[in-house]
Write an enzyme that holds these catalytic residues in place. Sequence first.
Site, PDB file in Angstrom:
ATOM      1  N   HIS A 109       6.968  -6.222  62.881  1.00 49.02           N
ATOM      2  CA  HIS A 109       7.572  -7.398  62.284  1.00 49.02           C
ATOM      3  C   HIS A 109       9.086  -7.235  62.132  1.00 49.02           C
ATOM      4  O   HIS A 109       9.621  -6.125  62.163  1.00 49.02           O
ATOM      5  CB  HIS A 109       6.933  -7.687  60.931  1.00 49.02           C
ATOM      6  CG  HIS A 109       5.560  -8.278  61.048  1.00 49.02           C
ATOM      7  ND1 HIS A 109       4.828  -8.715  59.966  1.00 49.02           N
ATOM      8  CD2 HIS A 109       4.774  -8.514  62.137  1.00 49.02           C
ATOM      9  CE1 HIS A 109       3.665  -9.193  60.374  1.00 49.02           C
ATOM     10  NE2 HIS A 109       3.605  -9.073  61.690  1.00 49.02           N
ATOM     11  N   GLU A 111      11.029  -7.549  59.573  1.00 45.70           N
ATOM     12  CA  GLU A 111      11.471  -6.774  58.405  1.00 45.70           C
ATOM     13  C   GLU A 111      11.459  -5.276  58.702  1.00 45.70           C
ATOM     14  O   GLU A 111      12.399  -4.550  58.358  1.00 45.70           O
ATOM     15  CB  GLU A 111      10.560  -7.063  57.204  1.00 45.70           C
ATOM     16  CG  GLU A 111      10.546  -8.522  56.768  1.00 45.70           C
ATOM     17  CD  GLU A 111       9.423  -9.324  57.402  1.00 45.70           C
ATOM     18  OE1 GLU A 111       8.870 -10.206  56.715  1.00 45.70           O
ATOM     19  OE2 GLU A 111       9.082  -9.075  58.575  1.00 45.70           O
ATOM     20  N   CYS A 135       4.706 -10.234  54.901  1.00 48.01           N
ATOM     21  CA  CYS A 135       3.304  -9.859  54.747  1.00 48.01           C
ATOM     22  C   CYS A 135       3.195  -8.621  53.863  1.00 48.01           C
ATOM     23  O   CYS A 135       4.194  -8.009  53.486  1.00 48.01           O
ATOM     24  CB  CYS A 135       2.682  -9.596  56.117  1.00 48.01           C
ATOM     25  SG  CYS A 135       3.258  -8.062  56.893  1.00 48.01           S
ATOM     26  N   CYS A 138       4.794  -5.357  55.436  1.00 42.87           N
ATOM     27  CA  CYS A 138       6.258  -5.355  55.360  1.00 42.87           C
ATOM     28  C   CYS A 138       6.734  -5.213  53.915  1.00 42.87           C
ATOM     29  O   CYS A 138       7.764  -4.589  53.646  1.00 42.87           O
ATOM     30  CB  CYS A 138       6.828  -6.626  55.977  1.00 42.87           C
ATOM     31  SG  CYS A 138       6.685  -6.670  57.776  1.00 42.87           S
TER      32      CYS A 138
END
Length: 203
Positions: A109, A111, A135, A138
């Site tokens: 992801h 992040e 999420c 993350c």
Amino acid sequence: MENAGKTTGKEDRLHGQTRATGSDSKTKGKITKRQDYLSWEDYFMGVAFLSAQRSKDPNTQVGACIVNKDKKVVGIGYNGFPWGCSDEQLPWDREAESWVDTKYPYSCHAELNAILNKNIADVKDCTLYVALFPCNECTKLIIQSGIKEVVYVSDKYHDNETMVASRRMLDMANVTYRQYTPSMPRIVIDFSEIEGHKKKEAS
């Protein structure tokens, strides 16, 4: 939102230039600074959204931008597969008979990549600007890295259990999070605009 044939100076921003301004930069012959430049938060979120355009994910493109207390960008990332893992061979599907035939086991992801791409020793007390609310996976990284604030645009998966877990952890770790509404619907980057301004200056 389109405004056919009319710009207000607050709608479209360009990289380094403004297409049309809502305020005149000349006052009685005196040149003054532009009044419709990007705010810091629009700028940082704009960096996150621009970074998302590097993503090869055909369904979801997300970017993230980490900023320190001095308003300096210290990390940028977007969602995609790990280094050395072919984006031609791994699946981009969201659904399949087997979980390993979807993108989810492999995708990193935005992040995560922003934190790993940091250009300083750590991101403690920094702010993360990201398109989507993070999420749970993350969120663990955000907390462990010392980031103290998360600013996001969309919370469209609010009721998903992973997001419920994210909010629970962020609250427990005293990491603040807030939804950000940009001051304009879009930011436009026009690479040809700078040539137009040069011609005007030369004339």
